[in-house]
Design a protein around this motif. Structure first.
Motif, short mmCIF file in Angstrom:
data_model
loop_
_atom_site.label_atom_id
_atom_site.label_comp_id
_atom_site.label_asym_id
_atom_site.label_seq_id
_atom_site.Cartn_x
_atom_site.Cartn_y
_atom_site.Cartn_z
N PHE A 1 0.13 -0.03 -4.81
CA PHE A 1 -1.44 -0.06 -4.73
C PHE A 1 -1.21 2.09 -4.89
O PHE A 1 -0.38 1.51 -3.15
N ALA B 1 12.43 4.58 6.49
CA ALA B 1 11.45 3.88 5.83
C ALA B 1 12.71 2.65 5.15
O ALA B 1 11.94 1.89 4.37
N GLN C 1 15.32 11.99 9.31
CA GLN C 1 16.17 10.87 9.71
C GLN C 1 14.50 9.77 9.02
O GLN C 1 14.62 8.65 8.93
N ILE D 1 1.32 -1.09 0.16
CA ILE D 1 -0.36 0.13 -0.02
C ILE D 1 0.76 0.84 0.13
O ILE D 1 1.96 1.38 0.43
N SER E 1 2.67 0.51 3.93
CA SER E 1 4.00 1.35 3.68
C SER E 1 2.76 2.64 2.73
O SER E 1 3.29 3.76 2.43
N PHE F 1 4.06 24.03 6.83
CA PHE F 1 3.32 22.27 6.89
C PHE F 1 3.89 22.67 8.49
O PHE F 1 4.61 22.84 9.04
N GLY G 1 7.65 2.55 7.53
CA GLY G 1 8.04 3.87 7.20
C GLY G 1 7.02 4.80 8.44
O GLY G 1 7.49 4.00 9.55
N ARG H 1 12.77 16.29 -2.53
CA ARG H 1 12.33 15.02 -2.51
C ARG H 1 11.41 14.48 -4.06
O ARG H 1 11.58 13.44 -4.33
N ASP I 1 -2.84 8.51 -4.76
CA ASP I 1 -2.75 9.32 -6.25
C ASP I 1 -2.41 9.51 -7.09
O ASP I 1 -1.84 7.86 -7.46
N ALA J 1 -5.53 4.72 -7.50
CA ALA J 1 -6.09 3.60 -6.44
C ALA J 1 -6.37 3.26 -4.95
O ALA J 1 -5.03 2.82 -4.91
N TYR K 1 6.99 24.22 9.34
CA TYR K 1 8.50 24.83 8.24
C TYR K 1 7.49 25.90 7.55
O TYR K 1 5.62 25.60 7.43
C1 LIG Z 1 8.25 18.43 7.55
C2 LIG Z 1 8.95 17.71 7.00
C3 LIG Z 1 10.29 17.61 6.17
C4 LIG Z 1 10.87 16.18 6.39
N1 LIG Z 1 12.62 16.10 6.60
C5 LIG Z 1 12.64 15.18 5.93
C6 LIG Z 1 14.12 14.74 5.10
O1 LIG Z 1 14.59 15.83 5.47
N2 LIG Z 1 14.79 13.49 4.87
C7 LIG Z 1 14.05 12.35 5.75
O2 LIG Z 1 14.29 11.18 5.50
N3 LIG Z 1 12.94 12.68 5.69
C8 LIG Z 1 12.26 14.06 6.17
N4 LIG Z 1 10.36 13.78 6.29
C9 LIG Z 1 9.91 12.58 6.38
C10 LIG Z 1 9.62 11.65 5.57
O3 LIG Z 1 9.28 12.96 4.61
C11 LIG Z 1 8.44 10.89 6.06
O4 LIG Z 1 9.61 9.97 6.87
C12 LIG Z 1 9.01 9.21 4.53
O5 LIG Z 1 8.22 10.44 3.45
C13 LIG Z 1 8.19 8.31 4.86
O6 LIG Z 1 8.50 7.35 3.95
P1 LIG Z 1 6.84 6.04 3.51
O7 LIG Z 1 7.19 6.10 2.31
O8 LIG Z 1 6.59 5.65 4.55
O9 LIG Z 1 4.99 7.50 3.63
P2 LIG Z 1 4.77 8.31 2.62
O10 LIG Z 1 6.70 8.61 1.95
O11 LIG Z 1 3.96 9.63 2.77
O12 LIG Z 1 4.35 7.50 1.23
C14 LIG Z 1 3.16 7.00 1.69
C15 LIG Z 1 1.81 6.75 0.37
O13 LIG Z 1 1.66 5.90 0.58
C16 LIG Z 1 -0.55 6.46 -0.67
N5 LIG Z 1 -1.24 6.04 0.47
C17 LIG Z 1 -1.14 6.63 1.54
N6 LIG Z 1 -2.94 5.58 1.31
C18 LIG Z 1 -2.99 5.30 0.29
C19 LIG Z 1 -3.64 4.78 0.68
N7 LIG Z 1 -5.44 4.27 1.37
N8 LIG Z 1 -4.49 3.61 -0.75
C20 LIG Z 1 -2.70 3.55 -1.22
N9 LIG Z 1 -1.83 4.56 -1.06
C21 LIG Z 1 -2.09 5.23 -0.22
C22 LIG Z 1 0.78 7.97 -0.49
O14 LIG Z 1 -0.10 8.81 -1.27
C23 LIG Z 1 1.49 7.69 -0.57
O15 LIG Z 1 2.47 8.21 -1.22
C24 LIG Z 1 10.16 14.50 6.52
C25 LIG Z 1 8.03 14.61 7.52
C26 LIG Z 1 8.15 16.30 6.82
C27 LIG Z 1 6.36 16.77 7.60
#
Ligand SMILES: Cc1cc2nc3c(=O)[nH]c(=O)nc-3n(C[C@H](O)[C@H](O)[C@H](O)COP(=O)(O)OP(=O)(O)OC[C@H]3O[C@@H](n4cnc5c(N)ncnc54)[C@H](O)[C@@H]3O)c2cc1C
Length: 423
Positions: free
Chosen positions: A38, A335, A330, A15, A176, A294, A318, A118, A41, A141, A207
């Motif tokens: 899936f 993740a 971090q 996910i 995820s 943010f 993640g 990013r 977006d 999806a 931010y």
């Molecule tokens: C202000 C800010 C600054 C940051 N700066 C940093 C930094 O400098 N360095 C760093 O490493 N991290 C940073 N982070 C943290 C980083 O953005 C996250 O830790 C990272 O994106 C986590 O990755 P992820 O794959 O777990 O989740 P995400 O990147 O959030 O990806 C989740 C995905 O799941 C999808 N999704 C959600 N629900 C569903 C569903 N029901 N069905 C299908 N798809 C779904 C979303 O659309 C998205 O594409 C920052 C965070 C914030 C808030």
């Protein structure tokens, strides 16, 4: 629930096509016949910022610990980043860090740091994932529900625009879904429940970010500048040198202090950080687009390892597991560590053992970062004397290390590696 169930290597569902989800898919692709991601977006416009990852418009540092995992999943990944427009900076020299009232020493540490937006990072990961034949990314999806029978995952329900809900079968689901995800909160009958396993700490960090074209005077200088907020000032910021001769500049404030969203006022705010280095670079610039804000009121970690009846075949990772203070950059590296842990702990003969081993390793990584977040956050609540004293002691310790780092290259390297989640 039986104790030992073999893993069916047919299909694995992921996910979310964020950093974590895509890398989990890549890490598991050698084991499963099909891996389906899936993503809710649309991914059709690679330059568009993603609705569900609002933080992606803000400064995102890729720590070396995370980049090493990307390299192991996608050999030549750093070269791909550079080919796509990212920059390589000399660690210790081109990344200037100000914390606890002092600058880290300038010294070539013999490593490089990749800097890019990013969005660019995610695009490069996605293009590598698309080259793996048995991974399919299905966008637009949304997974609306996890299907569970007798405590075991059987698949997911997927909703698409103007279409009937579809059920996709799989005995393995990697969650995820990140900060915007809700699947973990919907799992019925967890014991203890999701609220009970969620530890939180107040972050109250805001931010506000501008994208800025580098002025001519700085065009040939490649550098990042990071100013970490300390409790006396509650203001910090970072300037990253990203693709297309652009700086992404994120200013932050805490505990009710917010950087303004009007550019002129925002510039004035930059001059009030503990050091003026960022302001000096941007003071005569204009933003390329509207400033982005943010608000991050809390940080959290979810102790899935403490749940007695987590559905068999469900693997959270993640930001579904943790969201720590962004100051230390971090989140993505965590993740990625989770993605690697999925593959490293894999036990095809026993799904339950795999899940337990994965949660132990993944939570180990999360808790290490979590403890740092809690220690840092607690310093900002210094209304009572004990905390004030604690902060003073920590500050003295860090400054002492900094002093050592000025004349001892090994100490400098050690501090750098810790901050980069290496080793
Ligand atoms: C202000 C800010 C600054 C940051 N700066 C940093 C930094 O400098 N360095 C760093 O490493 N991290 C940073 N982070 C943290 C980083 O953005 C996250 O830790 C990272 O994106 C986590 O990755 P992820 O794959 O777990 O989740 P995400 O990147 O959030 O990806 C989740 C995905 O799941 C999808 N999704 C959600 N629900 C569903 C569903 N029901 N069905 C299908 N798809 C779904 C979303 O659309 C998205 O594409 C920052 C965070 C914030 C808030």
């Amino acid at each position: 629930m039986p104790n030992s169930v073999e893993v069916n290597p047919d299909t694995c569902i992921v996910i979310g096509a964020g950093i974590g989800g895509m890398c989990a898919a890549a890490a598991l692709a050698a084991t499963f016949t099909n891996v389906v991601i899936f993503e809710k977006d649309s991914l059709s416009d690679p330059s568009a910022s993603r609705k569900s990852i609002a933080q992606s418009q803000h400064l995102h540092s890729l720590l070396l610990g995370g980049r090493d995992i990307l390299e192991s999943l996608f050999p030549g990944f750093t070269d791909d980043l550079v080919a796509a427009g990212g920059n390589l900076l000399k660690a210790g020299l081109d990344q200037k860090i100000y914390e606890f009232g002092a600058w880290m020493p300038a010294r070539d540490l013999g490593m490089t740091i990749s800097t890019q937006s990013r969005t660019l990072l995610e695009n490069v990961v996605r293009s590598r994932v698309k080259q793996i034949a048995n991974i399919e990314i299905v966008d637009r999806a949304k997974v609306s529900q996890l299907c569970i029978t007798d405590g075991t995952v059987t698949g997911v329900a997927v909703t698409r625009k103007d279409a009937e809900v579809e059920i996709h079968n799989s005995s393995l689901v990697i969650d995820s879904a990140g900060l915007s995800g809700t699947i973990a909160k919907q799992i019925p009958g967890l014991s203890p429940g999701i609220d009970e396993i969620t530890e939180t700490v107040s972050s109250k960090i805001v931010y506000v970010t501008a994208l800025i074209k580098k002025p001519e005077a700085w065009r040939h200088t490649k550098e990042n500048v990071l100013i970490v907020a300390d409790p006396d000032k509650t203001r910090g910021g970072g300037l990253l040198d990203i693709e297309n001769d652009t700086w992404v500049v994120s200013l932050n404030g805490r505990n009710g202090i917010e950087p303004p969203t009007d550019f002129k006022e925002w510039l004035a705010y930059a001059a009030t950080l503990p050091d003026k280095a960022i302001w000096e670079r941007i003071k005569e610039c204009e933003p390329l687009q509207k400033l982005q804000k943010f608000n991050k009121p809390i940080s959290f970690v979810r102790r899935f390892d403490k749940v007695d009846n987590l559905p068999l075949g469900y693997f959270p990772m993640g930001d579904t597991v943790n969201s720590v203070n962004p100051t230390f950059g971090q989140g993505m590296a965590l993740a990625l560590e989770h993605a690697r842990a999925l593959a490293d702990s894999l036990d095809l003969s026993n799904k339950n053992a795999w899940q337990q081993a994965y949660l132990k390793t993944a939570l180990g990584y999360s808790l290490k970062a979590w403890r740092q977040t809690v220690a840092y956050e607690s310093m900002f609540n210094i209304e009572d004397e004990t905390k004030k004293n604690k902060f003073a002691a920590l500050q003295a310790l860090v400054l002492n290390k900094h002093k050592q780092a000025h004349h001892d290259a090994d100490v400098h390297l050690q501090l750098f590696k810790q901050a980069q989640m290496l080793g």
